[in-house]
Design an enzyme around this catalytic site. Structure first.
Site, PDB file in Angstrom:
ATOM      1  N   VAL A  99       0.822  -1.474  -0.171  1.00  0.00           N
ATOM      2  CA  VAL A  99      -0.009   0.240   0.273  1.00  0.00           C
ATOM      3  C   VAL A  99       1.138   0.969   0.064  1.00  0.00           C
ATOM      4  O   VAL A  99       0.363   2.222  -0.295  1.00  0.00           O
ATOM      5  CB  VAL A  99      -1.096   0.200   1.129  1.00  0.00           C
ATOM      6  N   LYS A 100       1.949   1.423   0.553  1.00  0.00           N
ATOM      7  CA  LYS A 100       3.348   2.022   0.314  1.00  0.00           C
ATOM      8  C   LYS A 100       2.376   3.410   0.860  1.00  0.00           C
ATOM      9  O   LYS A 100       2.768   4.330  -0.154  1.00  0.00           O
ATOM     10  CB  LYS A 100       3.248   2.358  -0.811  1.00  0.00           C
ATOM     11  N   ARG A 101       2.302   3.634   2.373  1.00  0.00           N
ATOM     12  CA  ARG A 101       1.902   4.567   3.164  1.00  0.00           C
ATOM     13  C   ARG A 101       2.536   5.647   3.481  1.00  0.00           C
ATOM     14  O   ARG A 101       2.531   4.943   4.253  1.00  0.00           O
ATOM     15  CB  ARG A 101       0.382   4.071   3.874  1.00  0.00           C
TER      16      ARG A 101
END
Length: 281
Positions: A99-101
């Site tokens: 998700v690379k949040r």
């Protein structure tokens, strides 16, 4: 209510010991859906995801769904992602949401709760996070992960060409930005056994020796195997003595064999065998 699981580092080590280090990306890219004869619809998405899981769910330790390809379909796409997480629990497969949040304060806390807390149906075993608002901004995610027995993989040295100017820049301390992220993750993992819950993402295609990972004491998610150019044989030169903690990730190289379940499974087994020859397990 939040359920505390065994520490992520322990659970990951046990899964890898049982099934090997290969991580399979579940990336329902439109081109792959078309190649499989599927429509770009929630139904096509679900068919794709469940087919991949049927093929590899009991073969590998970890799968890595690319969240963006599910989010594209709105609530129905997220429902498929929820089902995938639940089904992986049944096959004993760990899930790393790609998700690379990366955000700050209460917003980072909300992202972390959505993907790392048992109160959420989307909760996975680990997620990828971006530290480029400052490593300290990830504190909510690191904290919730530690409390619930889950993990995070922090982007350190990614393989995309746009990253070079930033990630290889040298800080005032004389180290690259990427190395400073690895060192911060190492501090988070200090004293953990068999390894900590904070991993890093380092492309399998980066230059050998570019990062010093020896003190990390955590897992290394290494995308790029196969279609992106990284080879099984090249992993040892890239990662050296930290190879035992590496999770090589492949998606297109395996998924291109779909939609036939047997063919995807056979390709996965071949890659697992090749990795066993390099990893010695």
């Amino acid at each position: 209510m939040t359920v505390v699981h065994a520490a992520f580092g322990q659970r990951l080590a046990e899964a890898v010991n049982a099934r090997g280090p290969l991580c399979v990306g579940i990336d329902p890219h439109p081109a792959l859906l078309h190649a499989w004869g599927l429509e770009e619809t929630p139904a096509g998405l679900e068919r794709f995801a469940m087919t991949v899981l049927e093929a590899v769910g009991e073969e590998v330790a970890v799968v890595k769904p690319q969240s963006a390809f599910f989010e594209t379909y709105g609530s129905r796409g997220l429902a498929v992602l929820e089902r995938l997480v639940a089904e992986c629990a049944q096959t004993g497969t760990l899930v790393v949401h790609d998700v690379k949040r990366g955000d700050i304060g209460s917003t980072m806390t909300a992202y972390a709760t959505a993907y790392l807390d048992d109160s959420s149906p989307l909760a996975a075993d680990a997620i990828t996070v971006s530290p480029y608002l400052g490593y300290g901004s990830l504190a909510p995610a690191l904290g919730i992960a530690a409390q619930t027995g889950r993990g995070v993989f922090v982007l350190a040295r990614t393989s995309n060409p746009e990253a070079v100017g930033l990630q290889r820049s040298v800080t005032s301390e004389g180290k690259t930005v990427a190395q400073s992220i690895v060192d911060a993750a190492a501090e988070s993992n200090a004293g953990a056994e068999p390894m900590g819950h904070v991993g890093v993402v380092t492309g399998a295609t980066v230059r050998p020796g570019e990062l010093d990972l020896t003190a990390l004491n955590g897992p290394v998610l290494a995308p790029g195997l196969g279609a992106q150019g990284a080879t099984v044989q090249g992993l040892r030169s890239v990662f050296g003595e930290t190879l035992p903690n590496v999770l090589p990730a492949a998606a297109r190289e395996l998924l291109r064999h779909g939609p036939d379940v047997a063919e995807i499974r056979a390709a996965t087994r071949r890659m697992r065998a090749d990795l066993s020859g390099v990893f010695g397990r």
